[in-house]
Design a protein around this motif. Structure first.
Motif, short mmCIF file in Angstrom:
data_model
loop_
_atom_site.label_atom_id
_atom_site.label_comp_id
_atom_site.label_asym_id
_atom_site.label_seq_id
_atom_site.Cartn_x
_atom_site.Cartn_y
_atom_site.Cartn_z
N ASN A 100 0.78 -1.30 0.09
CA ASN A 100 0.01 0.03 -0.09
C ASN A 100 1.02 1.21 0.03
O ASN A 100 0.27 2.39 -0.14
CB ASN A 100 -0.88 0.00 1.09
N PRO A 162 6.83 5.72 0.93
CA PRO A 162 6.58 5.10 1.96
C PRO A 162 6.78 3.62 1.88
O PRO A 162 6.20 3.08 0.97
CB PRO A 162 5.46 5.74 2.58
N ALA A 287 -1.80 7.92 -7.25
CA ALA A 287 -2.64 6.79 -7.41
C ALA A 287 -1.95 6.13 -8.54
O ALA A 287 -1.42 6.50 -9.61
CB ALA A 287 -3.98 7.03 -8.04
N LEU A 292 -6.72 -1.47 -9.92
CA LEU A 292 -7.61 -0.67 -9.43
C LEU A 292 -7.88 0.36 -10.46
O LEU A 292 -9.30 0.72 -10.69
CB LEU A 292 -7.35 -0.04 -8.08
N VAL A 310 1.35 12.14 -11.21
CA VAL A 310 2.28 12.69 -10.23
C VAL A 310 2.62 11.83 -9.09
O VAL A 310 1.69 11.32 -8.41
CB VAL A 310 1.35 14.15 -9.59
N ASP A 311 3.87 11.49 -8.80
CA ASP A 311 4.10 10.78 -7.75
C ASP A 311 5.50 10.88 -7.20
O ASP A 311 6.55 11.57 -7.90
CB ASP A 311 4.25 9.14 -8.57
N CYS A 313 7.46 8.67 -6.41
CA CYS A 313 8.38 7.56 -6.66
C CYS A 313 8.63 7.46 -8.21
O CYS A 313 8.00 7.36 -9.23
CB CYS A 313 7.57 6.29 -6.20
N GLY A 328 7.46 14.11 -7.53
CA GLY A 328 7.23 15.14 -6.26
C GLY A 328 6.27 14.78 -5.53
O GLY A 328 5.35 13.87 -5.65
N THR A 431 -4.63 -1.88 -2.07
CA THR A 431 -4.06 -2.50 -3.14
C THR A 431 -3.85 -4.04 -3.52
O THR A 431 -3.77 -4.47 -4.26
CB THR A 431 -2.62 -1.91 -3.29
P1 ADP Z 1 -4.75 4.02 -4.94
O1 ADP Z 1 -5.04 2.58 -4.10
O2 ADP Z 1 -5.52 5.10 -4.10
O3 ADP Z 1 -4.95 4.02 -6.26
P2 ADP Z 1 -1.83 3.85 -4.78
O4 ADP Z 1 -1.60 2.98 -3.46
O5 ADP Z 1 -1.98 2.69 -6.07
O6 ADP Z 1 -3.25 4.49 -4.70
O7 ADP Z 1 -0.87 4.73 -5.26
C1 ADP Z 1 -0.27 5.60 -4.35
C2 ADP Z 1 0.89 6.28 -4.93
O8 ADP Z 1 1.04 7.44 -4.19
C3 ADP Z 1 1.85 5.49 -4.95
O9 ADP Z 1 2.50 5.12 -6.10
C4 ADP Z 1 2.84 6.40 -3.90
O10 ADP Z 1 4.32 6.09 -4.47
C5 ADP Z 1 2.66 7.50 -4.20
N1 ADP Z 1 2.71 8.37 -3.14
C6 ADP Z 1 2.89 8.11 -1.80
N2 ADP Z 1 3.21 9.38 -1.07
C7 ADP Z 1 3.08 10.46 -2.07
C8 ADP Z 1 3.37 11.74 -1.99
N3 ADP Z 1 3.57 12.35 -0.65
N4 ADP Z 1 3.11 12.59 -3.19
C9 ADP Z 1 2.81 11.86 -4.41
N5 ADP Z 1 2.71 10.47 -4.47
C10 ADP Z 1 2.89 9.80 -3.15
#
Ligand code: ADP
Length: 614
Positions: A100, A162, A287, A292, A310-311, A313, A328, A431
């Motif tokens: 997650n 995280p 996301a 999903l 936007v991520d 990672c 970012g 997830t």
């Molecule tokens: P969902 O299940 O709601 O679709 P996910 O868990 O699949 O969400 O995706 C969450 C994403 O958010 C991950 O790819 C993670 O790297 C990213 N993420 C975590 N923290 C941050 C943050 N501070 N800013 C941007 N993205 C983030």
């Protein structure tokens, strides 16, 4: 003076105490777990230093709690386990955190280093066991390594994307001692050498912000999708400003729900297929384009859609190969996009054909669903009780309850019927589709958000994984404000624990109840995994044909009686009136309760909405 000093030497700090000191200095204020050899003293010491220890029956549930606590607070949730099997049970929580992308630390005691390979008590190569699920692991092989190890696992858990980290504490190290000044020196040194780069957020490329704005501005059918990464980053204010200034429709993922209220006029949840099938530019914030979100591919999405991802990672962006990737923090990036637009604003407006199409489709679908929901079906199907629960939850107002949802049909129906109006108020199988998270998540939510009611809506199968933990939610907190001076000696801890056992002896009824958490667990009881026996006649053959079906539980199980064993309140509800009255009473009492809702065993579908996968 010199003599007095010799008679009363400064207290020695052992490994347990040093770990506790470091956790406390690192800002850890809660720990979940199951104590035993060799970590009982660690839990006691940490609690004495103000780190509240929430004691579970099973490390699996405690681990789920730690993972969700990390998500809800954006600080690592800590799980403490014993060695060997305790660590293995803890892997459930650690892997859930990894899947997650939630920050969590698994801390396990381990066997004596001098006995490695000789079959010591609970011996296991725990560093190897956690490897697939831990983004960083540390083993303190000597007491002097404890401070650096603790600060590293804390920093790594929140760094970048995280996730879960692991700290291994051998028994012999926990029993080593140093004096107090040496402990302070080691802590100061470790704090100084913390890797700052780990906790720094990535620099955002401004040219990409401009490009994103251009894409959104020129889109015919833009959509903003946000997920639990945006919820974790607490992006609600920035997202709201962006959405309201541009008028772009929004689609939350299941746990993104509530970041902007489901009732917002731009919410496209009820028009999901249209929104994702027809949008031409999708800004996806926190996301993943995984199962999903249908991998971002046809037939659910248009083949020409331009994704802006936007991520935090980089690997995630590289994996999905979007039209534009912005590395970012979600809050910062969305804030920058909004600022860039503000200088040259645009807004689709209510009469924009795309906005109108999404709104009308959403209204249509909501109206159709309301027709279904307004039918009173007894014996209960899933919709009739879900509507009653939805209305009761909405009736609580603000602060809105945290909803914990798991199960196949129960979670599927709950996702479309229950309404989230505030951020981070929905926790579900996530997830990984993890079942058994319910009670752990409830306890984490109650501890993380003491002002909120917690309502679990779960299937009987999901509840069964962790039902014993109702004893915990039903508990009296007699121990959180203990003012214990750390510098005093071991004797104080011994006196303290024996005073507790006297208390337990005198007040047996009060000690049955531990933490008094405002958790109401609603069990959709359809007598099994997916409900009744759905086997074909040709599957009911062979020597065990008279056994219950693999999906069957005892029909009419009295789950509500379970909590009464611990002094909590149980309700059995088979009619709308019984359910309404149980909800009204338990919500206003804000005390632990289980409502056992009798559902028609044939009301749901096998595997819920994922039938094609079974
Ligand atoms: P969902 O299940 O709601 O679709 P996910 O868990 O699949 O969400 O995706 C969450 C994403 O958010 C991950 O790819 C993670 O790297 C990213 N993420 C975590 N923290 C941050 C943050 N501070 N800013 C941007 N993205 C983030």
């Amino acid at each position: 003076m010199a003599d007095a000093h010799v008679k009363n030497p400064p207290p020695a700090i052992d490994g347990n105490a040093l770990v506790s000191m470091c956790l406390s200095r690192a800002g850890i204020d809660r720990m979940f777990g199951v104590v035993g050899i060799p970590v009982t003293s660690l839990a006691n010491r940490a609690q004495a230093l103000g780190v509240r220890f929430i004691a579970f029956h099973n490390e699996q549930s405690a681990g789920y709690a730690a993972s969700a606590y990390g998500y809800l607070t954006a600080r690592p949730g800590v799980l403490l386990t014993v060695s060997g099997p305790g660590c293995v049970h803890g892997l459930a929580g650690l892997s859930n955190a990894a899947a997650n992308a939630w920050p969590m630390i698994l801390i396990s005691g381990s066997s004596d280093q001098s006995l490695t390979g000789r079959g010591d008590f609970q011996e296991l190569d725990q560093i190897a066991a956690v490897k697939p699920f831990s983004k960083f692991s540390a083993k303190a092989t000597d007491i002097t390594e404890i401070p650096k190890s603790v600060f590293s696992v804390v920093d790594w858990a929140v760094a970048g994307r995280p996730g879960g980290t692991y700290l291994d504490l051998p028994t012999d190290v926990l029993h080593q001692t140093i004096d107090e000044s040496e402990a302070e020196r080691l802590i100061a040194e470790a704090l100084k050498s913390r890797d700052k780069a780990l906790i720094e957020k990535p620099r955002i490329d401004n040219s990409k912000i401009k490009k994103a704005v251009e894409l959104l501005r020129s889109a015919q059918r833009p959509l903003i999708v946000f997920g639990k990464g945006a919820a974790y980053a607490k992006s609600e204010n920035e997202l709201t400003k962006l959405v309201e200034s541009t008028g772009i429709p929004i689609l939350p993922t299941p746990m993104g729900k509530g970041l902007i209220s489901d009732k917002h006029e731009l919410a496209a949840t009820a028009a999901r297929s249209l929104a994702i099938g027809k949008c031409d530019v999708a800004l996806v914030v926190g996301a993943r384009l995984n199962w999903l979100l249908h991998f971002g591919e046809p037939p659910k999405w248009s083949k020409d859609v331009k994704f802006i991802i936007v991520d935090v990672c980089e690997e995630e962006i590289e994996l999905r190969k979007p039209f534009l990737g912005i590395l970012g923090d979600a809050t910062e990036v969305v804030g920058m996009i909004h600022k860039e637009i503000k200088d040259d604003p645009f807004c689709l407006g209510k009469t924009h054909p795309w906005v109108e199409a999404v709104r009308n489709k959403g209204k249509d679908n909501v109206a159709k669903m309301e027709v279904q929901l307004s039918k009173v079906v007894v014996p209960f199907n899933f919709l009739t009780p879900m509507k009653i629960i939805r209305d009761a939850i909405l009736g609580v107002g603000s602060p809105a309850p945290v909803v914990v949802s798991e199960g196949a049909n129960t979670m599927d129906v709950g996702r479309s019927v229950l309404v989230q109006t505030e951020p981070r108020t929905r926790l579900d199988a996530g997830t990984w589709g993890t079942m058994g998270v319910g009670l752990g998540y409830c306890i984490a939510a109650a501890v993380a958000s003491p002002d909120r009611l917690v309502v679990a809506v779960e299937g009987d199968s999901g509840f069964g994984f962790s039902a014993m933990e109702v004893e915990l939610s039903d508990a009296y907190d007699g121990n959180t404000n203990t003012d214990y001076y750390f510098g005093s000696n071991n004797l104080n801890l011994q006196c303290f624990s024996s005073a507790k056992s006297v208390y337990a002896f005198i007040w047996p009824f009060q000690t049955l109840v531990r933490y008094q958490l405002p958790v109401v667990v609603i069990v959709f009881n359809n007598g099994g995994v997916y409900g009744g026996d759905r086997r074909n006649p040709d599957e009911i053959t062979g020597p065990y044909k008279d056994d219950p079906a693999p999906t069957s539980f005892v029909p009419g199980a009295a789950y509500h009686v379970l909590i009464e064993a611990f002094g909590g309140k149980g309700y059995l509800a088979g009619t709308p009136d019984e359910l309404k009255s149980a909800l009204a009473e338990s919500f206003s009492a804000r005390k632990p309760a289980v409502i056992n809702v009798t559902i028609d065993p044939y009301a749901g579908a096998e595997s819920g909405r994922l039938q094609h996968k079974n």
